[in-house]
Design an enzyme around this catalytic site. Structure first.
Site, PDB file in Angstrom:
ATOM      1  N   ALA A  73     -14.230 -10.256  -0.295  1.00 41.01           N
ATOM      2  CA  ALA A  73     -14.605  -9.097   0.904  1.00 41.01           C
ATOM      3  C   ALA A  73     -15.271  -7.909   1.281  1.00 41.01           C
ATOM      4  CB  ALA A  73     -13.340  -8.817   1.973  1.00 41.01           C
ATOM      5  N   GLY A 116     -11.780 -13.115  -0.978  1.00 38.23           N
ATOM      6  CA  GLY A 116     -11.842 -14.419   0.274  1.00 38.23           C
ATOM      7  C   GLY A 116     -13.729 -15.267  -0.257  1.00 38.23           C
ATOM      8  N   GLU A 119     -11.723 -18.240  -1.032  1.00 40.17           N
ATOM      9  CA  GLU A 119     -10.759 -18.124   0.136  1.00 40.17           C
ATOM     10  C   GLU A 119     -11.377 -19.603   0.821  1.00 40.17           C
ATOM     11  OE1 GLU A 119      -7.028 -15.466   0.729  1.00 40.17           O
ATOM     12  OE2 GLU A 119      -8.713 -14.178   1.056  1.00 40.17           O
ATOM     13  N   GLU A 139      -7.041  -9.447  -6.262  1.00 38.44           N
ATOM     14  CA  GLU A 139      -6.508  -9.014  -5.103  1.00 38.44           C
ATOM     15  C   GLU A 139      -5.253  -7.996  -5.344  1.00 38.44           C
ATOM     16  OE1 GLU A 139      -8.202 -12.351  -1.689  1.00 38.44           O
ATOM     17  OE2 GLU A 139      -7.536 -11.801  -3.856  1.00 38.44           O
TER      18      GLU A 139
END
Length: 265
Positions: A73, A116, A119, A139
């Site tokens: 992210a 992310g 994901e 994370e």
């Protein structure tokens, strides 16, 4: 050729096609290792929404290019948000919109697919990985946990033990490990990765559109329903296809030893 014009809605994306039924969406923030900002996710969701309504698009290739898929992210964006801002942000809605796209997505991954990025690529229906690919949910190193499917989609894909190692220890897995675990369909040389993804996408785009759509729906249901309910839904989709022109064409073409001409109805 599609009458729909696809223009990347954000400077962090590039889009090309559709060509031979395939639309390519490419993450393009090389200086930030394709970090997934909210505008990028918004752009992907918007492109897929348009592609869903475009009959000329039958499959999508999602890639980050030859060196990195997405390293996570956008941390600068994340750091500016407190708990209330995170609670109200639109990212969950955008990931959900990407997950609802009914046409097949082929992911092409070279380099990092982390946080992310991992994901996001798990929203693809087929993942082709280059030899350099690494997948991870690190994370935990930031004092947080995955928040867009990294504890759920990953566990479905690779099983509890490996998912726990990736999520709790923050360790990455290689392309070959990802293939062995079932996260990745194929591993190829980096320079062949995107081309192989397009090859698969073109092959899928050449199949009967309604059958492809309902086949994807049936396979995805296997992750979300008990076996008995999934079997019932599979049978429903099978019966629906028995009433389509494409089913009749497919059978006729096989018996007549010719290539079928799909009409998408």
């Amino acid at each position: 050729m599609s009458e729909t014009t696809y223009i990347a809605p954000d400077e962090g994306l590039r889009v090309s096609g559709p060509e031979a039924g395939v639309l390519e969406i490419r993450l393009d923030r090389p200086a930030a290792r394709n970090a997934l900002s909210t505008p990028i996710l918004r752009g992907i969701a918007a492109l897929l929404d348009k592609a869903e309504r475009d009959d000329e698009v039958r499959c999508v290739v999602l890639t980050g290019g030859d060196t990195v898929f997405a390293a996570g992210a956008d941390l600068a964006e994340m750091a500016a948000k407190d708990m209330q801002a995170v609670l109200l942000e639109e990212r969950p809605r955008l990931f959900a919109a990407i997950g609802r796209f009914p046409k097949p997505i082929v992911g092409a991954v070279c380099g990092y697919a982390l946080g992310g990025g991992c994901e996001l690529v798990m929203h693809a229906d087929i993942i082709v990985a280059g030899e350099s690919a690494q997948f991870g949910q690190p994370e935990i190193n930031l004092g947080i946990i995955p928040g867009a499917g990294g504890t759920q989609r990953l566990t479905h894909a690779v099983g509890k033990s490996l998912a726990m190692k990736m999520v709790l220890a923050g360790e990455f897995i290689s392309a070959r490990e990802a293939q062995t675990a079932g996260l990745v369909a194929e591993v190829v040389a980096d320079e062949a990765c995107i081309a192989r993804a397009h090859e698969l996408a073109r092959k899928i785009a050449g199949k009967a559109p309604l059958a492809v759509r309902l086949a994807k729906d049936a396979v995805l249901q296997s992750f979300e329903t008990p076996l008995s309910a999934g079997m019932a839904m599979e049978r429903r989709n099978f019966v629906i296809l028995a009433g389509t022109d494409d089913r009749n064409e497919g059978v006729a073409a096989f018996l007549e030893k010719r290539k079928p001409v799909w009409k998408g109805r």
